[in-house]
Design a protein around this motif. Sequence first.
Motif, PDB file in Angstrom:
ATOM      1  N   GLU A 299     -23.536   6.934 -53.444  1.00 17.12           N
ATOM      2  CA  GLU A 299     -24.160   5.853 -54.226  1.00 17.12           C
ATOM      3  C   GLU A 299     -25.222   6.376 -55.189  1.00 17.12           C
ATOM      4  OE1 GLU A 299     -24.396   6.104 -50.934  1.00 17.12           O
ATOM      5  OE2 GLU A 299     -26.428   5.630 -50.221  1.00 17.12           O
ATOM      6  N   LEU A 300     -25.839   7.498 -54.833  1.00 20.81           N
ATOM      7  CA  LEU A 300     -26.787   8.122 -55.763  1.00 20.81           C
ATOM      8  C   LEU A 300     -26.022   8.665 -56.974  1.00 20.81           C
ATOM      9  CD1 LEU A 300     -29.921   9.436 -55.936  1.00 20.81           C
ATOM     10  CD2 LEU A 300     -28.606  11.487 -55.615  1.00 20.81           C
ATOM     11  N   LEU A 301     -24.934   9.389 -56.714  1.00 19.35           N
ATOM     12  CA  LEU A 301     -24.104   9.929 -57.793  1.00 19.35           C
ATOM     13  C   LEU A 301     -23.652   8.819 -58.737  1.00 19.35           C
ATOM     14  CD1 LEU A 301     -21.722  12.600 -56.204  1.00 19.35           C
ATOM     15  CD2 LEU A 301     -23.278  12.877 -58.151  1.00 19.35           C
ATOM     16  N   ALA A 302     -23.154   7.750 -58.153  1.00 18.20           N
ATOM     17  CA  ALA A 302     -22.607   6.649 -58.954  1.00 18.20           C
ATOM     18  C   ALA A 302     -23.691   5.984 -59.802  1.00 18.20           C
ATOM     19  CB  ALA A 302     -21.948   5.622 -58.041  1.00 18.20           C
ATOM     20  N   ALA A 303     -24.896   5.891 -59.222  1.00 21.61           N
ATOM     21  CA  ALA A 303     -25.958   5.166 -59.921  1.00 21.61           C
ATOM     22  C   ALA A 303     -26.687   6.027 -60.953  1.00 21.61           C
ATOM     23  CB  ALA A 303     -26.970   4.625 -58.909  1.00 21.61           C
ATOM     24  N   VAL A 304     -26.699   7.344 -60.727  1.00 23.92           N
ATOM     25  CA  VAL A 304     -27.578   8.186 -61.535  1.00 23.92           C
ATOM     26  C   VAL A 304     -26.828   9.101 -62.506  1.00 23.92           C
ATOM     27  CG1 VAL A 304     -29.392   9.950 -61.418  1.00 23.92           C
ATOM     28  CG2 VAL A 304     -29.378   8.076 -59.768  1.00 23.92           C
ATOM     29  N   VAL A 305     -25.716   9.686 -62.033  1.00 26.93           N
ATOM     30  CA  VAL A 305     -24.997  10.639 -62.890  1.00 26.93           C
ATOM     31  C   VAL A 305     -23.975   9.890 -63.744  1.00 26.93           C
ATOM     32  CG1 VAL A 305     -23.525  12.684 -62.939  1.00 26.93           C
ATOM     33  CG2 VAL A 305     -25.360  12.511 -61.248  1.00 26.93           C
ATOM     34  N   MET A 306     -24.225   9.824 -65.039  1.00 24.57           N
ATOM     35  CA  MET A 306     -23.304   9.114 -65.944  1.00 24.57           C
ATOM     36  C   MET A 306     -22.324  10.103 -66.557  1.00 24.57           C
ATOM     37  SD  MET A 306     -24.174   5.865 -65.787  1.00 24.57           S
ATOM     38  CE  MET A 306     -25.022   5.502 -64.255  1.00 24.57           C
ATOM     39  N   GLU A 307     -22.206  10.150 -67.875  1.00 24.18           N
ATOM     40  CA  GLU A 307     -21.264  11.099 -68.476  1.00 24.18           C
ATOM     41  C   GLU A 307     -21.898  12.479 -68.582  1.00 24.18           C
ATOM     42  OE1 GLU A 307     -19.549   9.423 -72.261  1.00 24.18           O
ATOM     43  OE2 GLU A 307     -19.894   7.605 -71.073  1.00 24.18           O
ATOM     44  N   PRO A 308     -21.354  13.453 -67.871  1.00 24.96           N
ATOM     45  CA  PRO A 308     -21.932  14.798 -67.912  1.00 24.96           C
ATOM     46  C   PRO A 308     -21.849  15.407 -69.314  1.00 24.96           C
ATOM     47  CG  PRO A 308     -20.378  14.572 -66.102  1.00 24.96           C
ATOM     48  CD  PRO A 308     -20.207  13.365 -66.972  1.00 24.96           C
ATOM     49  N   VAL A 309     -22.894  16.182 -69.668  1.00 23.86           N
ATOM     50  CA  VAL A 309     -22.929  16.888 -70.954  1.00 23.86           C
ATOM     51  C   VAL A 309     -22.994  18.391 -70.661  1.00 23.86           C
ATOM     52  CG1 VAL A 309     -24.055  17.048 -73.224  1.00 23.86           C
ATOM     53  CG2 VAL A 309     -24.336  14.966 -71.845  1.00 23.86           C
ATOM     54  N   PRO A 310     -21.830  19.055 -70.593  1.00 23.36           N
ATOM     55  CA  PRO A 310     -21.813  20.469 -70.199  1.00 23.36           C
ATOM     56  C   PRO A 310     -22.616  21.353 -71.163  1.00 23.36           C
ATOM     57  CG  PRO A 310     -19.591  19.543 -70.197  1.00 23.36           C
ATOM     58  CD  PRO A 310     -20.478  18.541 -70.856  1.00 23.36           C
ATOM     59  N   GLY A 311     -23.368  22.274 -70.589  1.00 26.51           N
ATOM     60  CA  GLY A 311     -24.060  23.285 -71.383  1.00 26.51           C
ATOM     61  C   GLY A 311     -25.318  22.810 -72.098  1.00 26.51           C
ATOM     62  N   ALA A 312     -25.694  21.554 -71.936  1.00 26.88           N
ATOM     63  CA  ALA A 312     -26.829  21.013 -72.696  1.00 26.88           C
ATOM     64  C   ALA A 312     -28.162  21.619 -72.249  1.00 26.88           C
ATOM     65  CB  ALA A 312     -26.880  19.495 -72.570  1.00 26.88           C
ATOM     66  N   ILE A 313     -28.255  21.955 -70.975  1.00 29.26           N
ATOM     67  CA  ILE A 313     -29.469  22.616 -70.472  1.00 29.26           C
ATOM     68  C   ILE A 313     -29.137  24.077 -70.197  1.00 29.26           C
ATOM     69  CG2 ILE A 313     -31.128  22.720 -68.546  1.00 29.26           C
ATOM     70  CD1 ILE A 313     -31.112  19.726 -68.445  1.00 29.26           C
ATOM     71  N   ARG A 314     -29.921  24.967 -70.788  1.00 35.64           N
ATOM     72  CA  ARG A 314     -29.639  26.405 -70.633  1.00 35.64           C
ATOM     73  C   ARG A 314     -30.030  26.895 -69.263  1.00 35.64           C
ATOM     74  NH1 ARG A 314     -32.460  28.828 -75.591  1.00 35.64           N
ATOM     75  NH2 ARG A 314     -32.785  30.571 -74.183  1.00 35.64           N
TER      76      ARG A 314
END
Length: 402
Positions: A355-370
């Motif tokens: 439920e944490l994953l579903a509520a918090v992680v939306m569309e992942p943005v690969p590589g955005a944070i180094r």
Amino acid sequence: GAMAEEQALAMVTCTAPVNIAVIKYWGKRDNDLILPINSSLSVTLHQDQLKTTTTAAASRDFTEDRLWLNGEEADMGHPRLQACLREVRHLARKHRGGSTEDVAPLGLSYKIHIATENNFPTAAGLASSAAGYACLVSALARLYGVEGELSEVARRGSGSACRSMFGGFVQWQRGERPDGRDSLAQQVAPETHWPELRVLVMVVSGEKKPVGSTAGMQTSVDTSPLLKHRAEVVVPERLELMMRHIRERDFEGFGQLTMKDSNQFHATCLDTFPPIFYLNDISRHIIALAHRFNAHHGRTKVAYTFDAGPNAVIFTLADTVAEFVEVVKRSFPPTANGDQFVRGLPVGSASLPEELLAAVVMEPVPGAIRYILHTQPGPGPQLLNDPSQHLLGADGLPRHGA
Ligand code: DP6
């Protein structure tokens, strides 16, 4: 007794920390003396993860002042660097009269060599001028035997540098005097005051900041009515409140006010004409993620703050680090390039509830944070006693592989 002879060569090495403001400094009332329009408050970060090291040497054999930044020779003529040098020498002359004879006086007319390097990539856009000037002033003061109040001198290098002269939680008081004698930094609480506090520096991918702080804040002072209101009305209230949150180790109060103050700083940038943008899409993604994370938990467990660039600095408590780092990894999946994604203090592993994953992680943005650097509040500038740590050799030139 006989007068001590002047030393032929003297060398000192110091380290100094980075600091991150939770009540931001933005705007000067005096550009030359670097006097701010409002007081500010910061947390000094631990030097195990982020530090500048500076060696300063003086010798009667040196023929000119020379400076090396990260191994590359640089211009010594920079007005702010010259101001720091002038001020330290001025203090040295003033304090010398009654000094003891056990330390040979160093010729104030000797030329100096300075070498400085950071243990973090300068290109990462992490505030390096604060640590740099705090370190320079600490090393020069030691070289010339100057003690006491030095934040006033560091301030002449870069405003935020005065706060790096202390560890823990530090206030820079704006002061009232036109000569700046009361525009000083002081410690509000030592780094040991809040042992659970942790800091995650999120280095985002992308280019360097478009407008430097010095130029940016000048345009803001000239054009932003919001900045004027902030300095006169908002900051004085917030400073009192922030000090209370720190004193009481109230993370929710501290975190909420930290986020609000960062947001208002960036609002004054948008209110500047022409507007200045330091946040980018990744920064805004991180902001949204932090708010979803807090909303899911029903309380403020993480707080973001941003300076004059897109990198986020997250404050949290030790018991939340592993879970939040896992959420960040899911949201900004590291693109495998062999680099360590999580650096600094160890981070435990966490398995995230569905439920944490579903509520918090939306569309992942690969590589955005180094990468993420895990650190904590730390002490002020340090003197290194081991001569093998000098960045300059006995000849006064940078050491190979130092
Ligand atoms: C956004 O200290 O870099 O990081 O005094 O012109 O050298 P100068 O500016 P600088 O400004 C730092 C601004 C900030 C906020 C802060 O650290 O308080």
